[in-house]
Design a protein around this motif. Sequence first.
Motif, PDB file in Angstrom:
ATOM      1  N   ARG A  32      -6.843   1.077   7.144  1.00 17.71           N
ATOM      2  CA  ARG A  32      -7.075   0.594   5.773  1.00 17.71           C
ATOM      3  C   ARG A  32      -6.255  -0.664   5.502  1.00 17.71           C
ATOM      4  O   ARG A  32      -6.706  -1.579   4.797  1.00 17.71           O
ATOM      5  CB  ARG A  32      -6.728   1.689   4.766  1.00 17.71           C
ATOM      6  CG  ARG A  32      -7.664   2.888   4.810  1.00 17.71           C
ATOM      7  CD  ARG A  32      -7.308   3.903   3.744  1.00 17.71           C
ATOM      8  NE  ARG A  32      -7.434   3.352   2.410  1.00 17.71           N
ATOM      9  CZ  ARG A  32      -6.978   3.966   1.315  1.00 17.71           C
ATOM     10  NH1 ARG A  32      -6.333   5.117   1.417  1.00 17.71           N
ATOM     11  NH2 ARG A  32      -7.138   3.420   0.130  1.00 17.71           N
ATOM     12  N   THR A  33      -5.063  -0.736   6.072  1.00 25.73           N
ATOM     13  CA  THR A  33      -4.257  -1.953   5.943  1.00 25.73           C
ATOM     14  C   THR A  33      -4.940  -3.117   6.643  1.00 25.73           C
ATOM     15  O   THR A  33      -4.981  -4.239   6.129  1.00 25.73           O
ATOM     16  CB  THR A  33      -2.852  -1.716   6.528  1.00 25.73           C
ATOM     17  OG1 THR A  33      -2.152  -0.769   5.711  1.00 25.73           O
ATOM     18  CG2 THR A  33      -2.055  -3.011   6.598  1.00 25.73           C
ATOM     19  N   ARG A  77       0.839  -1.209   0.000  1.00 29.75           N
ATOM     20  CA  ARG A  77       0.000   0.000   0.000  1.00 29.75           C
ATOM     21  C   ARG A  77       0.873   1.258   0.000  1.00 29.75           C
ATOM     22  O   ARG A  77       0.574   2.236  -0.679  1.00 29.75           O
ATOM     23  CB  ARG A  77      -0.919   0.019   1.221  1.00 29.75           C
ATOM     24  CG  ARG A  77      -2.058  -0.976   1.179  1.00 29.75           C
ATOM     25  CD  ARG A  77      -3.100  -0.662   2.258  1.00 29.75           C
ATOM     26  NE  ARG A  77      -3.604   0.686   2.103  1.00 29.75           N
ATOM     27  CZ  ARG A  77      -3.439   1.686   2.976  1.00 29.75           C
ATOM     28  NH1 ARG A  77      -2.784   1.476   4.112  1.00 29.75           N
ATOM     29  NH2 ARG A  77      -3.914   2.879   2.742  1.00 29.75           N
ATOM     30  N   GLU A 133      -8.138  -3.422   7.129  1.00 32.50           N
ATOM     31  CA  GLU A 133      -9.314  -3.762   6.314  1.00 32.50           C
ATOM     32  C   GLU A 133      -8.920  -4.679   5.164  1.00 32.50           C
ATOM     33  O   GLU A 133      -9.644  -5.638   4.841  1.00 32.50           O
ATOM     34  CB  GLU A 133      -9.963  -2.483   5.789  1.00 32.50           C
ATOM     35  CG  GLU A 133     -10.648  -1.659   6.871  1.00 32.50           C
ATOM     36  CD  GLU A 133     -11.080  -0.289   6.397  1.00 32.50           C
ATOM     37  OE1 GLU A 133     -11.875   0.364   7.091  1.00 32.50           O
ATOM     38  OE2 GLU A 133     -10.611   0.156   5.316  1.00 32.50           O
ATOM     39  N   ARG A 180      -5.965   6.186  10.981  1.00 31.90           N
ATOM     40  CA  ARG A 180      -6.987   5.887   9.978  1.00 31.90           C
ATOM     41  C   ARG A 180      -6.387   5.171   8.761  1.00 31.90           C
ATOM     42  O   ARG A 180      -6.986   4.239   8.217  1.00 31.90           O
ATOM     43  CB  ARG A 180      -7.683   7.185   9.571  1.00 31.90           C
ATOM     44  CG  ARG A 180      -8.818   7.045   8.574  1.00 31.90           C
ATOM     45  CD  ARG A 180      -9.969   6.211   9.057  1.00 31.90           C
ATOM     46  NE  ARG A 180     -10.627   6.698  10.269  1.00 31.90           N
ATOM     47  CZ  ARG A 180     -11.739   6.153  10.755  1.00 31.90           C
ATOM     48  NH1 ARG A 180     -12.300   5.108  10.137  1.00 31.90           N
ATOM     49  NH2 ARG A 180     -12.282   6.618  11.872  1.00 31.90           N
ATOM     50  N   ASP A 181      -5.204   5.588   8.315  1.00 22.80           N
ATOM     51  CA  ASP A 181      -4.592   4.914   7.173  1.00 22.80           C
ATOM     52  C   ASP A 181      -4.146   3.506   7.549  1.00 22.80           C
ATOM     53  O   ASP A 181      -4.272   2.575   6.754  1.00 22.80           O
ATOM     54  CB  ASP A 181      -3.396   5.710   6.639  1.00 22.80           C
ATOM     55  CG  ASP A 181      -2.845   5.106   5.359  1.00 22.80           C
ATOM     56  OD1 ASP A 181      -3.546   5.162   4.332  1.00 22.80           O
ATOM     57  OD2 ASP A 181      -1.734   4.549   5.383  1.00 22.80           O
TER      58      ASP A 181
END
Length: 306
Positions: free
Chosen positions: A290-291, A175, A293, A286-287
């Motif tokens: 995403r990982t 990512r 998720e 928050r980022d």
Amino acid sequence: MNTTERDTLAVGIIGLGDIAQKAYLPVLTALPGLDVRLMTRDASKLDRIGAAYRIAHRYTDLEALVNSGLQAAFVHASTDQHVPIVARLLQAGVHVYVDKPLDYTLEGSRHLVELAEKSGLSLFVGFNRRYAPAYVEARQRPRDLVVFQKHRRGCAENVRTAIFDDFVHVVDTLRFFAPGEVEHVDVRARVHEGRLEHVVLTLSGAGFTALGVQNRVSGSTEEVLEVSGADAKRQVLQIADVVDHDRHPTMHRRGEWVPVSRQRGLEQACQIFLDAVRSGTILSARDALRTHELCEHIVEAIARSR
């Protein structure tokens, strides 16, 4: 109170296992301006490590540590204890640096991120490869194709544990290196008798492909990053040595005196977190969520394919 006392941060280290002892204690005890406090339920380990580093503040109880006037904490406890420990710290107004993953479940991970945001506190997840110098430099190069291999020896294990505890580094690194929005995700895996043996993740978008590969029964422990594009290629071996390919490969070895903690980005990650605490800057997880998720997506994709 003099200026030095006022600028000193009361910082807790919770959990004194291998990662804390090998990676974080040497870094944090060497930094100026920190009042380091240790916490583990193992009293003998606590006294041994506390004596080795001449740390007077030692706790076997989380509440006692929190009530000591803690301002920030590094959480290195087992993953299944992250949610209750981190939640308690955030509720007490303590900024938190926590080892990956936040939790083995997406629900638990999301709860911690939302709690930190609601509390107005930093929650920093230790994805150290984002700060490793060799990876930071590689990310500045053309990277139409990214291939990241992180192999293990004799480590076939439960799918969720393997993905969230280990392959999460592959996911986050891909990512980090993706030069655009990820539009397609593909997962391939081999599971034998309920244990993950290998997994391949492909992320792609406009003009790029990022491929993550892990064989957990490969016969060796190995990490190789390769970025290529615009007729150029760079490899990073074991987060340290760099090989540039221009007709003939050229090896650039890491400096002999570069500490492993700096080479792997751990020192830099700690400093970013501590600087934010001192300056009042809030770091969002928050980022990092995403990982997590994407890791949940991988676990579900493997389950569907069986």
